[in-house]
Design a protein around this motif. Structure first.
Motif, PDB file in Angstrom:
ATOM      1  N   GLU A   6       0.832  -1.211   0.000  1.00 28.95           N
ATOM      2  CA  GLU A   6       0.000   0.000   0.000  1.00 28.95           C
ATOM      3  C   GLU A   6       0.863   1.256   0.000  1.00 28.95           C
ATOM      4  O   GLU A   6       0.536   2.248  -0.659  1.00 28.95           O
ATOM      5  CB  GLU A   6      -0.938  -0.011   1.206  1.00 28.95           C
ATOM      6  CG  GLU A   6      -2.059  -1.024   1.081  1.00 28.95           C
ATOM      7  CD  GLU A   6      -2.864  -1.176   2.366  1.00 28.95           C
ATOM      8  OE1 GLU A   6      -2.570  -0.473   3.365  1.00 28.95           O
ATOM      9  OE2 GLU A   6      -3.781  -2.011   2.363  1.00 28.95           O
ATOM     10  N   ARG A   9       2.095   1.733  -3.525  1.00 30.72           N
ATOM     11  CA  ARG A   9       0.999   2.244  -4.357  1.00 30.72           C
ATOM     12  C   ARG A   9       0.770   3.729  -4.068  1.00 30.72           C
ATOM     13  O   ARG A   9       0.606   4.539  -4.984  1.00 30.72           O
ATOM     14  CB  ARG A   9      -0.271   1.441  -4.080  1.00 30.72           C
ATOM     15  CG  ARG A   9      -1.395   1.700  -5.061  1.00 30.72           C
ATOM     16  CD  ARG A   9      -2.593   0.788  -4.827  1.00 30.72           C
ATOM     17  NE  ARG A   9      -2.237  -0.631  -4.954  1.00 30.72           N
ATOM     18  CZ  ARG A   9      -2.145  -1.493  -3.934  1.00 30.72           C
ATOM     19  NH1 ARG A   9      -2.398  -1.095  -2.703  1.00 30.72           N
ATOM     20  NH2 ARG A   9      -1.814  -2.745  -4.135  1.00 30.72           N
ATOM     21  N   ASP A  10       0.782   4.096  -2.788  1.00 28.66           N
ATOM     22  CA  ASP A  10       0.572   5.489  -2.397  1.00 28.66           C
ATOM     23  C   ASP A  10       1.699   6.381  -2.926  1.00 28.66           C
ATOM     24  O   ASP A  10       1.446   7.458  -3.469  1.00 28.66           O
ATOM     25  CB  ASP A  10       0.475   5.590  -0.873  1.00 28.66           C
ATOM     26  CG  ASP A  10       0.229   7.004  -0.414  1.00 28.66           C
ATOM     27  OD1 ASP A  10      -0.737   7.629  -0.889  1.00 28.66           O
ATOM     28  OD2 ASP A  10       1.022   7.502   0.419  1.00 28.66           O
ATOM     29  N   SER A  13       1.433   6.981  -6.611  1.00 32.85           N
ATOM     30  CA  SER A  13       0.273   7.773  -7.058  1.00 32.85           C
ATOM     31  C   SER A  13       0.642   9.228  -7.309  1.00 32.85           C
ATOM     32  O   SER A  13      -0.072   9.943  -8.003  1.00 32.85           O
ATOM     33  CB  SER A  13      -0.858   7.682  -6.025  1.00 32.85           C
ATOM     34  OG  SER A  13      -0.505   8.377  -4.843  1.00 32.85           O
ATOM     35  N   ARG A  14       1.764   9.671  -6.762  1.00 33.12           N
ATOM     36  CA  ARG A  14       2.183  11.064  -6.912  1.00 33.12           C
ATOM     37  C   ARG A  14       3.347  11.237  -7.894  1.00 33.12           C
ATOM     38  O   ARG A  14       3.945  12.307  -7.963  1.00 33.12           O
ATOM     39  CB  ARG A  14       2.572  11.628  -5.549  1.00 33.12           C
ATOM     40  CG  ARG A  14       1.408  11.717  -4.585  1.00 33.12           C
ATOM     41  CD  ARG A  14       1.790  12.363  -3.263  1.00 33.12           C
ATOM     42  NE  ARG A  14       2.769  11.611  -2.491  1.00 33.12           N
ATOM     43  CZ  ARG A  14       2.472  10.570  -1.703  1.00 33.12           C
ATOM     44  NH1 ARG A  14       1.230  10.164  -1.595  1.00 33.12           N
ATOM     45  NH2 ARG A  14       3.418   9.953  -1.028  1.00 33.12           N
ATOM     46  N   GLN A 169       8.756   5.547   1.321  1.00 32.08           N
ATOM     47  CA  GLN A 169       8.182   6.890   1.426  1.00 32.08           C
ATOM     48  C   GLN A 169       9.167   7.963   0.961  1.00 32.08           C
ATOM     49  O   GLN A 169       8.801   8.867   0.218  1.00 32.08           O
ATOM     50  CB  GLN A 169       7.723   7.145   2.870  1.00 32.08           C
ATOM     51  CG  GLN A 169       6.516   6.313   3.239  1.00 32.08           C
ATOM     52  CD  GLN A 169       6.238   6.289   4.732  1.00 32.08           C
ATOM     53  OE1 GLN A 169       7.072   6.676   5.554  1.00 32.08           O
ATOM     54  NE2 GLN A 169       5.049   5.806   5.093  1.00 32.08           N
TER      55      GLN A 169
END
Length: 196
Positions: A6, A9-10, A13-14, A169
């Motif tokens: 996740e 994926r997050d 997304s940017r 991240q």
């Protein structure tokens, strides 16, 4: 693993970039290392036998051969084999494994050449981040090295999941800055963590 998928994926997304995480138990089996050590030790066996005994060359050769075989088997046990490998060899093998995974996982085939591999070899306590040409040309290597330092520190402390989450991240933030998302971007590669 689900949390990490996740997070990937997050992060993606940017950005137009792709992040792939590969975690290997070990980068190599180091099978040649025990054989090398056994042969080196076996080379030294004849000298004391020549100096201290009256054994003939055939008998000395047989003893030397037995020593080489016995040591090869004894030193080939997994923990011994791994501990005999010098650190520079472990890191070289891990770098080679990371490069192979970069190619194998399709990171060179992304649309904008903005694929990033986060590779971890657990036994070696080694991590590497490889970026394709579309992102490597825009990002200074110190940024990746900082992420790697934090990740290897987390691995040594036994916090692999936290270290990987932070690495994903931070890598995602770098990708978002240097390769922002564009209309029509697709998720080109799987987001799951690949365990080897």
């Amino acid at each position: 693993q689900i949390r990490l998928a996740e997070a990937i994926r997050d992060a993606e997304s940017r950005t137009a970039g792709e992040i792939v995480v590969v975690v290997a138990q070990e980068a190599s089996h180091y099978r040649s290392i025990p054989i090398l050590w056994a042969l080196l030790i076996a080379l030294a066996v004849p000298w004391p036998l020549i100096a201290l005994t009256a054994l003939g060359p055939t008998r000395i050769f047989q003893i030397q051969l037995l020593v080489a075989l016995a040591l090869s088997v004894f030193l080939s046990l997994p923990k011994r084999r791994f501990s005999l490998a010098p650190r520079f060899i472990k890191h070289a093998r891990a770098r080679e494994a990371a490069a192979r995974e970069f190619l194998r996982r399709g990171l060179t085939r992304t649309r904008d050449k903005t694929g990033v591999l986060i590779y971890v070899a657990m036994a070696e306590h080694y991590a590497e981040i490889l970026a394709d040409a579309g992102i490597a040309d825009r990002v200074h290597g110190d940024l990746w090295r900082g992420i790697i330092r934090e990740l290897t520190g987390a691995i040594k402390e036994g916090r692999i999941a936290d270290g990987l989450m932070a690495a994903v991240q931070r890598s995602g933030a770098i990708l978002a800055e240097h390769a922002p998302s564009r209309p029509g971007d697709e998720d080109e590669l799987p987001n799951k963590v690949i365990l080897l």
